[in-house]
Design a protein around this motif. Structure first.
Motif, mmCIF file in Angstrom:
data_model
loop_
_atom_site.group_PDB
_atom_site.id
_atom_site.type_symbol
_atom_site.label_atom_id
_atom_site.label_comp_id
_atom_site.label_asym_id
_atom_site.label_seq_id
_atom_site.Cartn_x
_atom_site.Cartn_y
_atom_site.Cartn_z
ATOM 1 N N SER A 1 -7.884 -1.934 7.284
ATOM 2 C CA SER A 1 -7.226 -1.492 8.480
ATOM 3 C C SER A 1 -7.770 -0.428 8.850
ATOM 4 N N GLY A 2 -8.892 0.147 8.288
ATOM 5 C CA GLY A 2 -9.468 1.515 8.409
ATOM 6 C C GLY A 2 -8.607 2.542 7.642
ATOM 7 N N GLY A 3 -8.176 2.302 6.579
ATOM 8 C CA GLY A 3 -7.594 3.020 5.397
ATOM 9 C C GLY A 3 -6.311 3.505 5.989
ATOM 10 N N ASP A 4 -5.698 4.694 5.375
ATOM 11 C CA ASP A 4 -4.364 5.195 5.721
ATOM 12 C C ASP A 4 -4.128 5.356 7.069
ATOM 13 N N PRO A 5 -5.098 5.989 7.870
ATOM 14 C CA PRO A 5 -4.779 6.401 9.351
ATOM 15 C C PRO A 5 -4.703 5.110 10.060
ATOM 16 N N VAL B 1 0.800 -1.097 0.007
ATOM 17 C CA VAL B 1 0.152 0.037 0.074
ATOM 18 C C VAL B 1 1.015 1.237 -0.169
ATOM 19 N N GLY B 2 0.545 2.273 -0.474
ATOM 20 C CA GLY B 2 0.994 3.728 -0.614
ATOM 21 C C GLY B 2 0.863 4.399 -1.663
ATOM 22 N N VAL B 3 1.748 5.297 -2.273
ATOM 23 C CA VAL B 3 1.664 5.827 -3.282
ATOM 24 C C VAL B 3 2.532 5.999 -4.448
ATOM 25 N N LEU B 4 2.295 5.915 -5.690
ATOM 26 C CA LEU B 4 3.048 6.135 -6.812
ATOM 27 C C LEU B 4 3.006 7.400 -7.511
ATOM 28 N N ARG B 5 3.867 8.129 -7.478
ATOM 29 C CA ARG B 5 3.430 9.673 -8.096
ATOM 30 C C ARG B 5 4.219 9.402 -9.396
ATOM 31 N N LEU C 1 4.421 0.443 1.084
ATOM 32 C CA LEU C 1 4.764 -0.262 2.473
ATOM 33 C C LEU C 1 4.094 -1.772 2.161
ATOM 34 N N ASP C 2 4.955 -2.594 2.746
ATOM 35 C CA ASP C 2 4.770 -4.097 2.683
ATOM 36 C C ASP C 2 3.646 -4.462 3.835
ATOM 37 N N MET C 3 2.284 -4.711 3.497
ATOM 38 C CA MET C 3 1.361 -4.993 4.624
ATOM 39 C C MET C 3 1.553 -6.304 5.199
ATOM 40 N N ASN C 4 2.188 -7.217 4.416
ATOM 41 C CA ASN C 4 2.684 -8.735 5.063
ATOM 42 C C ASN C 4 3.490 -8.537 6.297
ATOM 43 N N VAL C 5 4.502 -7.685 6.086
ATOM 44 C CA VAL C 5 5.588 -7.515 6.953
ATOM 45 C C VAL C 5 4.969 -6.647 8.312
ATOM 46 N N LEU D 1 -1.039 7.321 -8.155
ATOM 47 C CA LEU D 1 -1.522 5.987 -7.957
ATOM 48 C C LEU D 1 -1.614 5.965 -6.472
ATOM 49 N N ARG D 2 -2.832 5.854 -6.003
ATOM 50 C CA ARG D 2 -2.719 5.383 -4.317
ATOM 51 C C ARG D 2 -3.363 4.100 -4.309
#
Length: 421
Positions: A65-69, A48-52, A256-260, A58-59
């Motif tokens: 998890s309740g989104g980015d927060p 998850v994260g952002v590619l600019r 960010l790797d959500m697995n880790v 692209l987000r």
């Protein structure tokens, strides 16, 4: 987009710089981006994260998890940044358009400010230079080779007390990389001010960086640990290895790797739930339990995410799997692994059956539970795998409140399998 989603995005194009960024992202398998006739096809994974890109952004937003927060709260908990109540302002920041990078950068800025308030560390650094007066030790060999017959300067080795030490260098390097990439005005203002401060302390950041280990900290620099954790996370998530590399900040990836992250969050959750209940929780413990009979030597290690051990010697493996198991079956690989752990650490038993657990994220407001058993040819139960769905949003809230029914349910499930219920 959400994780594990495929979408055709029409009306966008990739510039040559964009293609270089896409090649880097595709090569690391964090996601797949392919050019099509009408635009691009994007296949997200667990990152998850952002590619600019130069003309568009692209987000990738987490679903459970309740989104980015929520992700920021998970990072806050796993990084040991103190009470989760301090995160209340991040939701307001997110509502005003902040991305995941902006939220984590704001956390990082707060930790850097805490370091500054506690006092920037300085230490003696060894230097060698040609000086007009003797200082420290004269380097006679270099003096003869480099300045033979010249007496106006003497080459010396001496120690200088400076703040340009690795503790400050890591923060200075991360601030220099993160500040230009943050767009939210409030977060950007904090970071730019701190970048200017640390640039004076460390005028020349090192070209490479490394994540500190626990052995790097002591009484004098312990207050740097949380800021260093966030600095390493930010640099690693941007794929930055060389800090002095040239390049525009208009296009970059922060993923960010959500697995880790989920694995670390589960570790924190279980440790918190079991505190004060007479058990030990080992992270990533390695045991040589697979044996080569012919050689009479260990063959392979078993490494569960968590191993919970009671004083009686009963042990239970707990693995974290960031997979949507609430609406589908467990994968055969995870089932086989769980049963192997149950038999290998067979001290934890319910009704005489060896136990293992898997925790996975789910939606809703209650725990989900699935139980699987493996039997022998005669129909006798040999091992049981309990898969528990943890509602992430609720887990984050209960950690902030220092307890709740969901944490209590997790604790009871584990203690029951350890024979301590």
């Amino acid at each position: 987009m959400a994780e594990w989603e495929t979408r055709d995005v029409a009306g966008v194009a990739l510039t040559p710089r964009d293609r270089r960024l896409v090649d880097e992202v595709n090569a690391t398998r964090r996601m797949t981006i392919l050019e099509t006739r009408n635009g691009v096809r994007v296949e997200t994974r667990s990152w998850v994260g952002v590619l600019r890109f130069e003309e568009w952004e692209l987000r990738v937003v987490p679903k459970l998890s309740g989104g980015d927060p929520g992700v920021a709260a998970m990072v806050h908990a796993t990084a040991g940044l103190g009470s989760l109540r301090a995160l209340s302002g991040l939701r307001t920041l997110h509502a005003s358009g902040a991305t995941l990078l902006d939220l984590l950068a704001m956390l990082f800025a707060r930790e850097c400010e805490s370091v500054v308030r506690a006092g920037l560390l300085s230490d003696y650094v060894e230097r060698e230079d040609a000086l007009p007066a003797v200082r420290g030790r004269i380097l006679a060999n270099r003096q003869v080779l480099e300045r033979f017959g010249q007496v106006d300067r003497v080459i010396c080795r001496y120690e200088e007390r400076e703040s340009d030490v690795w503790e400050n260098q890591l923060l200075a390097s991360a601030l220099a990389q993160v500040a230009p990439r943050v767009r939210h005005p409030q977060a950007r203002s904090h970071l730019l001010r701190l970048r200017a401060l640390f640039a004076e302390v460390c005028p020349a950041p090192p070209p490479a960086w490394r994540s500190p280990s626990g052995d790097d900290y002591h009484r004098l620099n312990e207050h740097y640990r949380s800021a260093h954790t966030l600095a390493s996370l930010l640099l690693r998530s941007m794929g930055i290895r060389e800090l002095l590399r040239a390049g525009e900040h208009r296009g970059f990836a922060f993923l960010l790797d959500m697995n880790v992250l989920f694995e670390r969050f589960v570790s924190h959750l279980v440790e918190h739930a079991l505190t004060g209940h007479g058990v030990r929780v080992h992270r990533q413990r390695q045991d040589r339990l697979i044996w080569d009979v012919d050689r009479g030597a260990p063959y392979a290690r078993i490494i569960p995410d968590l191993l919970v051990e009671a004083a009686s010697g009963s042990r239970l493996s707990v693995d974290a799997k960031y997979k949507a198991y609430d609406d589908r079956k467990l994968s055969p690989a995870d089932v086989y692994q769980g049963f192997l752990y149950a038999r290998a650490y067979g001290g934890a038993r319910v009704d005489g059956v060896a136990q293992a657990m898997v925790l996975f994220p789910c939606g809703g407001g209650t725990l989900q539970r699935k139980r699987l058993r493996v039997r022998d040819g005669a129909g006798a139960d040999l091992a049981e795998l309990t898969a528990v769905g943890v509602p992430l949003s609720l887990a984050i809230e209960e950690l902030a409140a220092n307890g709740g029914p969901m944490l209590q349910a997790v604790r009871e499930l584990i203690l029951e399998r350890l024979g301590k219920a």
